[in-house]
Design an enzyme around this catalytic site. Structure first.
Site, mmCIF file in Angstrom:
data_model
loop_
_atom_site.group_PDB
_atom_site.id
_atom_site.type_symbol
_atom_site.label_atom_id
_atom_site.label_comp_id
_atom_site.label_asym_id
_atom_site.label_seq_id
_atom_site.Cartn_x
_atom_site.Cartn_y
_atom_site.Cartn_z
ATOM 1 C CB CYS A 134 -0.928 -0.020 1.215
ATOM 2 S SG CYS A 134 -1.933 1.471 1.357
ATOM 3 C CB CYS A 137 -0.444 2.471 4.060
ATOM 4 S SG CYS A 137 -1.956 1.827 3.366
ATOM 5 C CG ASP A 138 3.239 1.136 4.413
ATOM 6 O OD1 ASP A 138 2.811 1.632 5.458
ATOM 7 O OD2 ASP A 138 3.005 -0.033 4.069
#
Ligand code: NAP
Length: 315
Positions: A134, A137-138
């Site tokens: 993701c 997200c990261d």
């Protein structure tokens, strides 16, 4: 029938637990069958910085444990089991686990989607430590680093372009010469000077340091057999997702990729059956959007139960 439940929730990620919280607070006494991957995809992450309300971030497993405790606090019953089959063609609906058979007037499906992985031995242990599925997200964790994206579809292009905001260089590795992505997405990626391309190639291994952090990958050209080691601090695997809908195939309307089709909020093709989270969303796939649709499914289930025809309510 006394043992017919008002609501059963299948799945215990942000969507399922939010549906459980709302239906519990509506006094519907939901039963949550949590599944083998209890807590969902966030259990595989480390720090979550994009869930509102946590200015310093929150560890994914901690967030999920708290969501679970909150749902239980209001009376949700959580069953540690995997659903083995459902029957949506009869009323009440039937949900089976290896040890029990449950019947319910309404059903909330929150079984999620699983990111496809490369299948390398080192992969699972490095998720959250340099391997990610993701970018949203990261990506932020890789400011100024060299990283890689694996895949040749729209997701891989989108993630590679997005990651150039943070990374020094993004190497895109694809197993064929031709990309699967739409032309517009390919053009956008190809025009980005921070993206390097390794085509006709497969990631054979991902290397970690003694501290367990990703330091590089071994890439093999499948035309020439030549191997190269590419130093990277992160590898984003963007080779698609599989919605967890095998239980519902032939009973609910699914799209061509197997996702449950929802209309008018969280309604599926069967009245009284609602879907939320990644099992019906291949676009946003965020914990917060999953939680939001979980709330929608709970409210839709509540309205459905309020207006359920007499002959169905009495079963
Ligand atoms: P996808 O279109 O199925 O592409 C998956 C890519 O991963 C393919 O290039 C495939 O290679 C590669 N791949 C699959 N298994 C692999 C493996 N084991 N090892 C190495 N490579 C592997 O998946 P997606 O990109 O996630 O897209 C899913 C759907 O969402 C698509 O319909 C897409 O158009 C849509 N989407 C749209 C947008 C947008 O419009 N903004 C953004 C993201 C996704 P091959 O090509 O060789 O099969």
């Amino acid at each position: 029938m006394k043992d017919v439940r008002n609501v059963i929730v299948i799945g215990s990620g942000p969507a399922g637990l939010t549906a459980a919280l709302y239906t519990a607070r509506a006094n519907l006494k939901p039963v949550v069958v949590e599944g083998l991957e209890a807590g969902g995809q966030l259990m595989l992450t480390t720090l979550v910085e994009n869930f509102p309300g946590f200015p310093k971030g929150v560890m994914g497993p901690e967030l999920m444990n708290d969501m679970r405790a909150q749902a239980e606090h209001f009376g949700a019953e959580i069953v540690r089991a995997q659903v083995t089959s459902v029957d949506l063609m009869t009323r009440p609906y039937v949900v089976r686990t290896p040890d029990a058979e449950y019947r319910c007037r309404s059903l909330v499906i929150a079984t999620g989607a699983s990111s496809r992985l490369l299948g390398l031995p080192s992969e699972r242990g490095l998720i959250g430590r340099g391997i990610s599925t993701c970018a949203t997200c990261d990506g932020y964790f890789f400011r100024g680093h060299d990283i890689a994206v694996v895949g040749g579809g729209d997701s891989a292009m989108e993630e590679a372009v997005y990651l150039t905001r943070f990374a020094n260089k993004v190497t895109l590795v694809h197993r064929r010469e031709t990309l699967r992505a739409s032309k517009i997405m390919q053009d956008k990626a190809r025009a980005n000077p921070k993206i390097a391309w390794i085509l006709n190639s497969e990631v054979e291994d991902i290397k970690a340091s003694d501290k367990g952090e990703v330091v590089g990958m071994v890439v093999r050209n499948n035309q020439t057999g030549e191997r190269q080691e590419v130093p990277v601090a992160g590898v984003f695997v963007a080779i698609g997702h599989t919605p967890n809908t095998a239980l519902f195939r032939g009973q609910l309307e699914l799209d061509q990729n197997g996702y449950i089709i929802t209309r008018d909020g969280s309604k599926t093709s069967i009245a009284g059956v609602f879907a939320c989270g990644d099992v019906q969303d291949h676009v946003y796939r965020q914990a917060i959007t999953a939680a939001g649709t979980g709330c929608m499914a709970a409210i839709d289930a509540e309205h459905y139960l309020d207006n359920i025809p007499e002959h169905l309510a009495s079963v």
